[in-house]
Design an enzyme around this catalytic site. Structure first.
Site, mmCIF file in Angstrom:
data_model
loop_
_atom_site.group_PDB
_atom_site.id
_atom_site.type_symbol
_atom_site.label_atom_id
_atom_site.label_comp_id
_atom_site.label_asym_id
_atom_site.label_seq_id
_atom_site.Cartn_x
_atom_site.Cartn_y
_atom_site.Cartn_z
ATOM 1 C CG HIS A 72 -0.338 -0.148 2.520
ATOM 2 N ND1 HIS A 72 -0.150 0.910 3.358
ATOM 3 C CD2 HIS A 72 0.183 -1.221 3.167
ATOM 4 C CE1 HIS A 72 0.450 0.499 4.458
ATOM 5 N NE2 HIS A 72 0.659 -0.780 4.368
ATOM 6 C CE1 TYR A 200 -0.491 4.497 13.428
ATOM 7 C CE2 TYR A 200 0.180 5.749 11.505
ATOM 8 C CZ TYR A 200 0.412 4.732 12.405
ATOM 9 O OH TYR A 200 1.539 3.964 12.287
ATOM 10 N N PRO A 292 4.478 1.482 19.587
ATOM 11 C CG PRO A 292 2.476 0.336 19.949
ATOM 12 C CD PRO A 292 3.612 0.988 20.669
ATOM 13 C CE LYS A 296 9.777 3.997 11.212
ATOM 14 N NZ LYS A 296 9.480 3.585 9.855
ATOM 15 C CE1 TYR A 384 4.018 4.966 9.907
ATOM 16 C CE2 TYR A 384 3.410 4.721 7.603
ATOM 17 C CZ TYR A 384 3.212 4.422 8.941
ATOM 18 O OH TYR A 384 2.197 3.568 9.293
HETATM 19 P P1 RFL Z 1 10.579 -10.888 20.448
HETATM 20 O O1 RFL Z 1 9.553 -11.000 19.407
HETATM 21 O O2 RFL Z 1 10.165 -10.418 21.799
HETATM 22 O O3 RFL Z 1 11.291 -12.314 20.557
HETATM 23 C C1 RFL Z 1 12.195 -12.611 21.617
HETATM 24 C C2 RFL Z 1 12.141 -14.105 21.852
HETATM 25 O O4 RFL Z 1 13.068 -14.424 22.880
HETATM 26 C C3 RFL Z 1 12.441 -15.345 23.783
HETATM 27 N N1 RFL Z 1 13.105 -15.221 25.107
HETATM 28 C C4 RFL Z 1 14.037 -16.068 25.546
HETATM 29 N N2 RFL Z 1 14.579 -17.169 24.991
HETATM 30 C C5 RFL Z 1 15.511 -17.828 25.717
HETATM 31 N N3 RFL Z 1 15.910 -17.444 26.967
HETATM 32 C C6 RFL Z 1 15.386 -16.346 27.551
HETATM 33 N N4 RFL Z 1 15.775 -15.958 28.773
HETATM 34 C C7 RFL Z 1 14.404 -15.615 26.831
HETATM 35 N N5 RFL Z 1 13.687 -14.500 27.100
HETATM 36 C C8 RFL Z 1 12.913 -14.276 26.051
HETATM 37 C C9 RFL Z 1 10.992 -14.940 23.793
HETATM 38 O O5 RFL Z 1 10.150 -16.019 24.204
HETATM 39 C C10 RFL Z 1 10.778 -14.560 22.325
HETATM 40 O O6 RFL Z 1 10.345 -15.647 21.546
HETATM 41 O O7 RFL Z 1 11.774 -9.920 19.985
HETATM 42 P P2 RFL Z 1 12.427 -9.705 18.529
HETATM 43 O O8 RFL Z 1 12.725 -10.999 17.873
HETATM 44 O O9 RFL Z 1 13.514 -8.715 18.759
HETATM 45 O O10 RFL Z 1 11.269 -9.022 17.660
HETATM 46 C C11 RFL Z 1 10.805 -7.713 17.962
HETATM 47 C C12 RFL Z 1 9.328 -7.556 17.594
HETATM 48 O O11 RFL Z 1 8.612 -8.640 18.167
HETATM 49 C C13 RFL Z 1 8.738 -6.227 18.076
HETATM 50 O O12 RFL Z 1 9.677 -5.172 17.929
HETATM 51 C C14 RFL Z 1 7.460 -5.824 17.298
HETATM 52 O O13 RFL Z 1 6.436 -6.747 17.529
HETATM 53 C C15 RFL Z 1 6.982 -4.422 17.700
HETATM 54 N N6 RFL Z 1 5.702 -4.041 17.045
HETATM 55 C C16 RFL Z 1 5.679 -3.575 15.745
HETATM 56 N N7 RFL Z 1 6.813 -3.501 15.016
HETATM 57 C C17 RFL Z 1 6.762 -3.107 13.693
HETATM 58 O O14 RFL Z 1 7.840 -3.041 13.051
HETATM 59 N N8 RFL Z 1 5.585 -2.792 13.048
HETATM 60 C C18 RFL Z 1 4.391 -2.851 13.718
HETATM 61 O O15 RFL Z 1 3.342 -2.623 13.093
HETATM 62 C C19 RFL Z 1 4.407 -3.209 15.122
HETATM 63 N N9 RFL Z 1 3.271 -3.283 15.828
HETATM 64 C C20 RFL Z 1 4.499 -4.134 17.769
HETATM 65 C C21 RFL Z 1 3.290 -3.740 17.121
HETATM 66 C C22 RFL Z 1 4.465 -4.613 19.078
HETATM 67 C C23 RFL Z 1 3.260 -4.693 19.754
HETATM 68 N N10 RFL Z 1 3.284 -5.224 21.066
HETATM 69 C C24 RFL Z 1 2.397 -6.197 21.551
HETATM 70 C C25 RFL Z 1 4.419 -4.963 21.928
HETATM 71 C C26 RFL Z 1 2.086 -3.786 17.784
HETATM 72 C C27 RFL Z 1 2.057 -4.242 19.112
HETATM 73 C C28 RFL Z 1 0.710 -4.232 19.808
HETATM 74 C C1 PHB Z 2 -0.587 -3.237 13.254
HETATM 75 O O1 PHB Z 2 -1.162 -3.497 12.186
HETATM 76 O O2 PHB Z 2 -0.535 -4.051 14.189
HETATM 77 C C2 PHB Z 2 0.056 -1.899 13.409
HETATM 78 C C3 PHB Z 2 0.037 -0.997 12.365
HETATM 79 C C4 PHB Z 2 0.629 0.264 12.516
HETATM 80 C C5 PHB Z 2 1.229 0.576 13.714
HETATM 81 C C6 PHB Z 2 1.262 -0.337 14.764
HETATM 82 C C7 PHB Z 2 0.666 -1.587 14.597
HETATM 83 O O3 PHB Z 2 1.802 1.798 13.881
#
Ligand code: RFL
Ligand code: PHB
Length: 391
Positions: A72, A200, A292, A296, A384
């Protein structure tokens, strides 16, 4: 056991690193604390920068993303229940965005690691890092009632914000920057068709976001108080509150249905410097968290892994440590770019408890200026869409 690289954490950062090293002929072992089903059930990010799309493609895991992901032109912002603008990244930054869920990326990564015979040990308990300052580090963990040891040349800490790797860097060598926001996001997933665009909202009732996963799966968020109890938010209340935060034509276009997931995420900014110590290198949420709002977090995890896999490859294949030495500084430049942008966009779009009438007017003025000024729009879209990777 002995392997060149032990990767702590089997989330997107850890799995992608093991995949990229494997493609360069470098073996690794991934240690994941949770069961695989638990990791695969996480619902998180949904938006990929174009640079991330290219990294996933050249890591041989882009096939399903290219089939099912939705390309998109950017994201809309509505405010004061009347005005609307588009962060058109294709037009202003020369690259589109991709909607493709982190849940799918994690599935794709596990499938790719399995297909290539990659070693991912799940339910690895009490992971501990040893001798990261010396020439022969090792990692211990417990599984099936036994303690195991893996000797290695390098350890990659990809274990997320609550992991153990960052804590292995001596406190005196580490500087942490943190900002905790006085609100969270209440998010739901529903098997209903999403709106055609991501939107947003900055509304007087608080921030909201309409997002998507696929043609029959939608993701919605509303800003909520930190002490919010999920039991107080049955679906009908969520939908009513979401719609109340958008202008009527948007609210009427939202297709409602039963939620299949509902959760609250607190908002936080956090950066750990440096991202390396001795033979330990941090990547992804283990080193930094962004709110979030700018989408990023996952994109930063992917760019860290791009830099780290390049650095380890140069070490093992050319005996060149220049990229390893500069890894932390190079990764942190991009991290701070995204951390600043996420902080700024969070401030622009949310309602803060201590905001005065003056602050609200300033927010509105900034959004009006953004829609009127080509120069400002270009600067915002460039961020962005994602800053470029350094060569
Ligand atoms: P993760 O995904 O937290 O994975 C880390 C893994 O390590 C394990 N772990 C361990 N393993 C062994 N020994 C230990 N002591 C351990 N402790 C932990 C965990 O079980 C897990 O499996 O980190 P990683 O790989 O660095 O990935 C990062 C992303 O998950 C995170 O930055 C994103 O999800 C953030 N985020 C978004 N990022 C985007 O780029 N675009 C988005 O649209 C976006 N939306 C979001 C998001 C995060 C959200 N939440 C819930 C925080 C939306 C939300 C709501
Ligand atoms: C999502 O689709 O989960 C999402 C999209 C945009 C954001 C954060 C999360 O800025």
């Amino acid at each position: 056991m002995k392997t060149p690289v032990v990767i702590v954490g089997g989330g997107p950062a850890g799995l992608l690193l093991s995949q990229r090293l494997h493609l360069q002929g470098i073996a690794s072992v991934v240690l994941e604390r949770q069961a695989r089903a638990h990791v695969l059930a996480r619902i998180r990010a949904g938006v990929l920068e174009w640079g991330s799309v290219q990294v996933l493609r050249n890591s041989d895991i882009g096939e399903r993303m290219d089939r099912e992901g939705h390309i998109h032109d950017g994201t809309d912002i509505v405010w004061s229940n009347r005005h609307r603008l588009t962060l058109n990244t294709r037009r202003h930054a020369g690259r589109p965005m991709m909607a493709y869920g982190q849940t799918n990326i994690t599935e794709d990564l596990y499938a790719a690691r399995d297909a290539l015979g990659g070693q991912v040990i799940d339910e690895a308990q009490n992971v501990a890092l040893h001798d990261i300052d010396g020439a022969s580090p090792f990692v211990t963990y417990a599984k099936d009632g036994k303690t195991h040891r893996i000797d290695c040349a390098f350890i990659a800490g990809c274990d997320g914000f609550h992991g153990v790797s960052r804590q292995a860097i001596p406190a005196a060598k580490r500087r942490e920057y943190e900002k905790v926001y006085p609100f969270g996001w209440l998010g739901i997933l529903s098997e209903t068709p999403p709106l055609p665009e991501l939107i947003y909202a900055n509304s007087e009732r608080g921030f909201a976001l309409c997002s998507m996963r696929n043609p029959m799966l939608s993701r919605y968020y509303i800003q909520c108080q930190l002490e919010t109890n999920l039991d107080d938010w049955p679906d009908h209340r969520f939908w009513a509150e979401l719609k109340a935060r958008y202008p009527r034509e948007v609210a009427e276009a939202v297709v409602t249905g039963p939620s299949i997931e509902k959760s609250i995420a607190p908002l936080r900014s956090f950066v750990c410097e440096p991202m390396a110590h001795g033979r330990l290198f941090l990547a992804g949420d283990a080193a930094h968290i962004v709110p979030p709002t700018g989408a990023k977090g996952l994109n930063l995890a992917i760019s860290d892994v791009f830099y780290l896999s390049r650095a380890l490859t140069a070490h093992f294949k050319q005996g060149n440590d220049a990229y390893l030495s500069s890894y932390s500084d190079m990764a942190l430049r991009r991290v701070w770019g995204a951390a600043r942008f996420s902080w700024w966009l969070t401030g622009l779009l949310h309602r803060f408890p201590d905001q005065k009438a003056f602050d609200l007017r300033a927010q509105e003025q900034e959004l009006s200026y953004l829609s009127a000024s080509e120069a400002y729009m270009k600067a915002v879209c460039e961020q962005y869409a994602g800053l470029p990777f350094e060569g």
